[in-house]
Design a protein around this motif. Structure first.
Motif, PDB file in Angstrom:
ATOM      1  N   PHE A   1       0.859  -1.180   0.000  1.00 48.57           N
ATOM      2  CA  PHE A   1       0.000   0.000   0.000  1.00 48.57           C
ATOM      3  C   PHE A   1       0.895   1.229   0.000  1.00 48.57           C
ATOM      4  CE2 PHE A   1      -3.081   2.782   2.400  1.00 48.57           C
ATOM      5  CZ  PHE A   1      -4.128   2.684   1.496  1.00 48.57           C
ATOM      6  N   GLU A   2       0.798   2.055  -1.024  1.00 47.70           N
ATOM      7  CA  GLU A   2       1.687   3.200  -1.132  1.00 47.70           C
ATOM      8  C   GLU A   2       0.927   4.415  -1.652  1.00 47.70           C
ATOM      9  OE1 GLU A   2       5.823   4.558  -3.403  1.00 47.70           O
ATOM     10  OE2 GLU A   2       4.903   2.612  -3.819  1.00 47.70           O
ATOM     11  N   LYS A   3       1.098   5.536  -0.968  1.00 49.46           N
ATOM     12  CA  LYS A   3       0.457   6.755  -1.433  1.00 49.46           C
ATOM     13  C   LYS A   3       1.197   7.299  -2.655  1.00 49.46           C
ATOM     14  CE  LYS A   3      -1.718  11.018   0.082  1.00 49.46           C
ATOM     15  NZ  LYS A   3      -2.023  11.919   1.195  1.00 49.46           N
ATOM     16  N   VAL A   4       0.420   7.728  -3.662  1.00 47.20           N
ATOM     17  CA  VAL A   4       0.982   8.243  -4.906  1.00 47.20           C
ATOM     18  C   VAL A   4       0.791   9.756  -4.932  1.00 47.20           C
ATOM     19  CG1 VAL A   4       0.862   8.167  -7.431  1.00 47.20           C
ATOM     20  CG2 VAL A   4       0.456   6.082  -6.087  1.00 47.20           C
ATOM     21  N   PRO A   5       1.862  10.521  -5.167  1.00 46.88           N
ATOM     22  CA  PRO A   5       1.729  11.979  -5.149  1.00 46.88           C
ATOM     23  C   PRO A   5       0.982  12.510  -6.362  1.00 46.88           C
ATOM     24  CG  PRO A   5       3.937  11.363  -5.824  1.00 46.88           C
ATOM     25  CD  PRO A   5       3.245  10.078  -5.431  1.00 46.88           C
ATOM     26  N   MET A   6       0.454  13.722  -6.205  1.00 41.36           N
ATOM     27  CA  MET A   6      -0.152  14.408  -7.342  1.00 41.36           C
ATOM     28  C   MET A   6       0.914  15.197  -8.089  1.00 41.36           C
ATOM     29  SD  MET A   6      -3.955  15.685  -6.213  1.00 41.36           S
ATOM     30  CE  MET A   6      -3.446  16.796  -4.919  1.00 41.36           C
ATOM     31  N   ILE A   7       0.593  15.613  -9.298  1.00 33.69           N
ATOM     32  CA  ILE A   7       1.528  16.362 -10.118  1.00 33.69           C
ATOM     33  C   ILE A   7       1.761  17.748  -9.532  1.00 33.69           C
ATOM     34  CG2 ILE A   7       0.878  15.156 -12.238  1.00 33.69           C
ATOM     35  CD1 ILE A   7      -0.858  17.589 -12.928  1.00 33.69           C
ATOM     36  N   ASP A   8       2.856  18.365  -9.951  1.00 33.35           N
ATOM     37  CA  ASP A   8       3.111  19.771  -9.634  1.00 33.35           C
ATOM     38  C   ASP A   8       2.102  20.604 -10.406  1.00 33.35           C
ATOM     39  OD1 ASP A   8       4.001  22.399  -9.531  1.00 33.35           O
ATOM     40  OD2 ASP A   8       6.117  21.810  -9.483  1.00 33.35           O
ATOM     41  N   LYS A   9       1.400  21.498  -9.725  1.00 34.83           N
ATOM     42  CA  LYS A   9       0.322  22.233 -10.393  1.00 34.83           C
ATOM     43  C   LYS A   9       0.831  23.169 -11.486  1.00 34.83           C
ATOM     44  CE  LYS A   9      -0.223  26.104  -7.124  1.00 34.83           C
ATOM     45  NZ  LYS A   9      -1.221  26.783  -6.265  1.00 34.83           N
ATOM     46  N   ARG A  10       2.137  23.421 -11.507  1.00 37.34           N
ATOM     47  CA  ARG A  10       2.681  24.284 -12.546  1.00 37.34           C
ATOM     48  C   ARG A  10       3.249  23.484 -13.710  1.00 37.34           C
ATOM     49  NH1 ARG A  10       2.031  29.073 -10.502  1.00 37.34           N
ATOM     50  NH2 ARG A  10       2.212  29.413  -8.264  1.00 37.34           N
ATOM     51  N   ALA A  11       3.211  22.153 -13.597  1.00 35.26           N
ATOM     52  CA  ALA A  11       3.704  21.318 -14.700  1.00 35.26           C
ATOM     53  C   ALA A  11       2.634  21.209 -15.768  1.00 35.26           C
ATOM     54  CB  ALA A  11       4.079  19.935 -14.171  1.00 35.26           C
TER      55      ALA A  11
END
Length: 1010
Positions: A990-1000
């Motif tokens: 079980f691993e949390k996945v980050p969200m993208i950089d909002k400026r990318a």
């Protein structure tokens, strides 16, 4: 002789339970005392109950076989100011004095004022001032000065006051039973003052010697001044409170006499019989009604029925939907009066659960109203029966372990992260070995002590005599008066509640009907219950567990249970509503029911506990799942009386579990079963099933009432899904967060739009298939602005531009920034940066213009200025939505960093049982649970890249290794398991996945909701 005794109901001050204070009196041979809680009367009924149960009768025996002890208790109040300064102790001489005292305290509670430093004039109340607060010569005839042992030295200075010798009394307060209790008291005082223990002022503490002594020890303390003891004894000898358990303190009649009440009730019941059952001579129903009316007459309960009848008639006249549930649904008379909407004959509901000749307390009506109607219902009761006779029922909030650990951690000065580690995991660092064990030990001692008064979920008391004869009233801010005692103590003394409850489910039903009328111009009748039971759309939703938003059947556990049962009929739903409750579920009886349910459907037999159990619970295959099953088994299987059977039923609430009354009946159960010749293993198994209820089961009538409302929700979702989801969203209730209800609406074909100043209202609205999010959901937007946008639009028409909006509504730049970032002006065709620039120009020039919000005579378009090129990525809108709404309106999977979404989708799990899979999921909800070894585990609900829901189980080893880390996306690996055809993932990784950089740049992922 003890004029000033506290229990823990002197909140955040006293340390003794009521039972412990009684035990201390018995240990010390004390036979008279005055119970004086600080500024309240919350504990006196419990103390009077204990005294009554230990008092020997004419035969020398006590109630329930308790060890006899005579303790006479008078009641008063220790009055303190806002700075904790002791002002005076007020002691009621008699019942009239107690009413005086209650009215006095209630008046100051109503006005939210501090108590006066000098007591007012009383007629039947004694007043004790602490020595030095008041001069003897100014005392009224009923006022005294209390002299504590430490005051005996200074008392010699009062030689000139010999003529006032009878005004001085011995005053030895009781607050503790030991030195440990004193330490606990100091911790409570530090918590109350929100200060470190090391900084607690001595003025906030009691004296360490406030421990009960034997009569001889107390006399020795005052040996130099024996007249002080004599004065105290003379004072307490004049005090008593004539109030004993039992009796009936409720409204006696509504129509002049009990006979008139019964005649009217009988007349209205037979009218209802004709309406409910037709004109045919239904012999079974007639016999049942006659039986019920006879018991109602014998028990003098007609007024109780009529109060409920009048209330539901009033609601009907006002057009308010309601649900009569609880054990009241077991009564045909209640059904004929429209108090409930469940036919007890059709469902074979057990009337004795509701009312029988041996039952001392009145029956229990639970009536649910929509959350936005209940305040008016309350006010109607106060208006009808008078404020002198009505109040809401109080309850006592107790300290719980985790909250205690947090508060004690602060008192000892621990850093926040260490407090959380201690509270959540019992973990502490080696350098805290001197403090942390101490915190844990005191938290265990303080657990379950009362911490403060609160309001019962729906209880209302309506008494014959003024309510002040029984309690002081609390007045919460903007609230109605609330009693200081709680439900069980009230019932002990014959004061019985009506449950006038509030729920969001009824609100979303009525709102959905309104939306259907407005959006589709169609009238919907949600009271066609018989037709609903045959509706194929409803059956399909239940069988497949697609019940999100539907009353009582939307939680993950309930959705899975409906799927396991392939539920498509009313009686199965009624059973499911009760077996989902914790007692039935955790005892293994839910699984037994499922196994037997499917065995019967396959035409197979099952192993039975005993043939009589199968006969008594024929509908549920011999499994006890309803409260009345306890009564049935105790009465018919164990041959206990109905009174004893009801003691067992009530005992499962937990309140009576420790009482001798319950234990005596429990012993009788075993003795009587053995006398019937049952095998010992059978007796133990049956008793285990009774014990497993533990206050968490439903009466069958309660489940049946809930199931009717569930059918109404299911009908609306099956046929008007988008209007239904708007109704759910706007009533702010349900198992899930608002985000998931918008997601469900999208999955049902809705087009979710951000708030728009030309379409949105304060609440969410629907136009065709378009849902416009209401301004109420926008964080940081003032309620005044959120409401006024639509009101002004209704007055002057649609907004034509940003400048037009600004000239019509009074708001500042920060509120405009919120609306622009939310996309509320997208109708202009301009980008958010352009709109923000225009808004800043407007406010920058506001000193030379009329104020914002002032309408101009001519609405001319503002001058357009050339703007620089302003860059903005598409995903920035999503991050604005996350900040301002709490969730994005796009497919959230577009915001995942990286493109790996696993090898499986939710729709494929049923075909992957036993296989290891991986899947990317977005958290919907999580639930913590404890194993029998007291290890933490989790259950999770997610949706996948197609928007479809799946469920996970995280056993303790995995839960500890891979904990949840808040909302967002998780990459899940595990094995697919199934139970009765319903799949879930047993998590291994079980691993949390980050969200993208909002400026990318927005990634082009091949994902998206179906």
């Amino acid at each position: 002789m003890y004029l000033n005794c506290h229990t823990a109901f002197s909140f955040r001050y006293g340390t003794l339970t009521v039972q412990k204070l009684f035990d201390e009196a018995r240990r010390c041979g004390v036979h008279t005392l005055v119970l004086t809680e600080i500024n309240n009367t919350a504990s006196y009924l419990e103390m009077l109950r204990l005294c009554h149960e230990h008092r020997p009768g004419a035969d020398g025996l006590t109630l329930y076989g308790k060890e006899p002890y005579v303790l006479d208790v008078a009641v008063g109040v220790e009055c303190r100011g806002e700075d904790n300064a002791l002002l005076y102790i007020a002691i009621a001489r008699n019942n009239a004095g107690f009413e005086e005292l209650n009215r006095f305290l209630s008046r100051y509670n109503r006005e939210h004022k501090a108590l006066p430093e000098r007591a007012p004039v009383f007629d039947q109340v004694f007043i004790l001032y602490p020595l030095g607060r008041c001069a003897p010569e100014v005392l009224r005839p009923y006022e005294y000065l209390g002299v504590r042992p430490q005051d005996l030295g200074p008392l010699t200075l009062y030689a000139p006051y010999q003529e006032y010798a009878d005004r001085f009394v011995a005053l030895h307060p009781v607050t503790f039973a030991s030195k440990t209790d004193f330490n606990m008291h100091r911790l409570l005082r530090a918590m109350a003052n929100n200060t470190l223990l090391s900084k607690l002022s001595k003025t906030q503490e009691a004296q360490p010697d406030e421990i009960m002594l034997t009569e001889e020890e107390l006399r020795q303390r005052y040996a130099r001044f024996p007249e002080l003891i004599a004065n105290a004894e003379a004072l307490i000898a004049q005090c008593s409170l004539d109030l004993r358990p039992g009796g009936d303190q409720n409204k006696k009649h509504l129509r002049g006499s009990r006979a008139a009440d019964l005649a009217y009730l009988t007349e209205e019941t037979w009218k209802g019989f004709t309406r409910r059952y037709g004109h045919a001579d239904e012999a079974v129903v007639r016999t049942r009604i006659e039986k019920e009316l006879d018991i109602i007459h014998k028990k003098s309960f007609a007024s109780y029925y009529l109060i409920a009848y009048e209330l539901t008639q009033y609601a009907t006249q006002r057009g308010y939907d309601y649900v009569g549930r609880g054990s009241g649904a077991n009564s045909v008379v209640a059904y004929c009066l429209d108090i409930t909407n469940v036919d007890p004959i059709k469902l074979d509901l057990y009337f004795e659960r509701f009312l029988n000749e041996e039952r001392a307390s009145p029956p229990d009506f639970d009536i649910d109203f929509s959350w936005d109607n209940r305040d008016e219902i309350y006010q109607h009761l106060f208006d009808l029966y008078g404020e002198q006779h009505v109040c809401l029922l109080g309850t006592h909030v107790t300290y719980q372990r985790r909250s205690l650990l947090r508060e004690l951690g602060k008192v000892f000065g621990l850093p926040k992260d260490e407090i959380e580690a201690l509270a959540d995991r019992n973990e502490y660092t080696p350098d805290r070995e001197d403090i942390a064990p101490l915190i844990l030990r005191y938290a265990e001692r303080m657990k379950d002590l009362p911490s403060n008064m609160s309001i019962h979920a729906g209880g209302v008391l309506i008494t014959e005599e003024p309510i002040y004869r029984f309690t002081t009233l609390e007045f919460p801010p903007k609230g109605l008066p609330v009693s200081h005692f709680e439900m069980h103590n009230a019932e002990d003394f014959g004061i019985f509640k009506f449950d006038i409850l509030s729920q969001r489910g009824l609100g979303h039903l009525k709102e959905t009907v309104r939306h259907v009328k407005r959006n589709r111009d169609a009238h919907v009748d949600i009271h066609q219950f018989e037709a609903f039971t045959q509706d194929e759309g409803i059956k399909d939703l239940m069988r497949t567990g697609r019940t999100v938003g539907c009353f009582y059947v939307e939680s993950p556990a309930m959705r899975m249970l409906l799927g396991k049962l392939r539920c498509d009929d009313y009686l199965t739903l009624v059973a499911a509503s009760s077996i989902i409750r914790p007692g039935v579920a955790s005892s293994g009886m839910m699984r037994t029911y499922l196994e037997r349910f499917h065995a019967v459907r396959r035409g197979e037999s099952y192993a039975s506990i005993h043939p009589m159990m199968d006969e008594l619970m024929r509908d549920t295959f011999g499994v006890m799942i309803y409260q009345e099953d306890v009564i049935k088994v105790a009465h018919h299987f164990a041959k206990l009386t109905l009174t004893e059977a009801d003691v067992l039923r009530r005992g499962m609430s937990g309140k009576y579990r420790s009482r001798e009354e319950f234990q005596r009946v429990a012993d009788r159960f075993y003795t009587s079963c053995r006398a019937q010749g049952y095998d010992e293993a059978v007796i133990k198994r049956v008793w285990y099933e009774i014990e497993s209820f533990s206050g968490y089961s439903f009466a069958k009538g309660h489940s049946a009432s809930y199931a009717v409302e569930s059918y109404q929700s299911l009908f609306l979702k099956a046929h008007y899904p988008l209007e239904f989801m708007v109704g759910v969203i706007n009533n702010f209730g349900g198992f899930y967060k608002t985000e998931f209800y918008f997601h469900e609406a999208r999955m049902l074909g809705g087009q979710i739009s951000p708030p728009c100043v030309n379409h949105s209202e304060y609440l969410t609205t629907i136009e065709g298939r378009a849902l416009y999010i209401g301004f109420v959901h926008v964080k940081s937007l003032e309620e005044r602005i959120a409401r006024e946008i639509a009101v002004e639009r209704g007055r002057q028409g649609a907004y034509t531009s940003l400048d037009n909006f600004l000239r019509r509504l009074p708001l500042g730049l920060e509120q405009m920034r919120v609306l622009i970032r939310m996309g509320a002006f997208r109708f202009t065709g301009k980008t958010k940066p352009q709109l923000l620039w225009e808004a800043m120009l407007f406010f920058g020039q506001s000193r030379t213009k009329q104020p914002a919000g002032m309408q101009t005579l001519f609405d001319t378009a503002p001058k357009e200025y050339p703007l620089p090129t302003l860059q903005r990525n598409a995903q920035e809108d999503a991050f604005d939505e996350i900040e301002l709404l709490g969730f994005p309106l796009c497919d959230p999977f577009q915001l995942v960093s990286g493109g790996h979404v696993g090898d499986t989708a939710a729709r494929e799990l049923v075909g992957c049982v036993g296989k290891r899979v991986s899947i990317l999921g977005y958290v919907v909800t999580t639930k913590n649970a404890w194993t029998q070894k007291h290890e933490m585990m989790y259950f999770g609900t997610f949706y996948d890249r197609h928007g479809e829901v799946f469920d996970t189980v995280h056993f303790p080893i995995v839960a500890k290794q891979f904990p949840f880390r808040g909302r967002g996306f998780y990459y899940i690996e595990g094995k697919v398991v199934e139970d009765f055809g319903v799949p879930m993932i047993e998590v291994h990784g079980f691993e949390k996945v980050p969200m993208i950089d909002k400026r990318a740049e927005l990634p082009e992922l091949p994902v998206g909701m179906a």
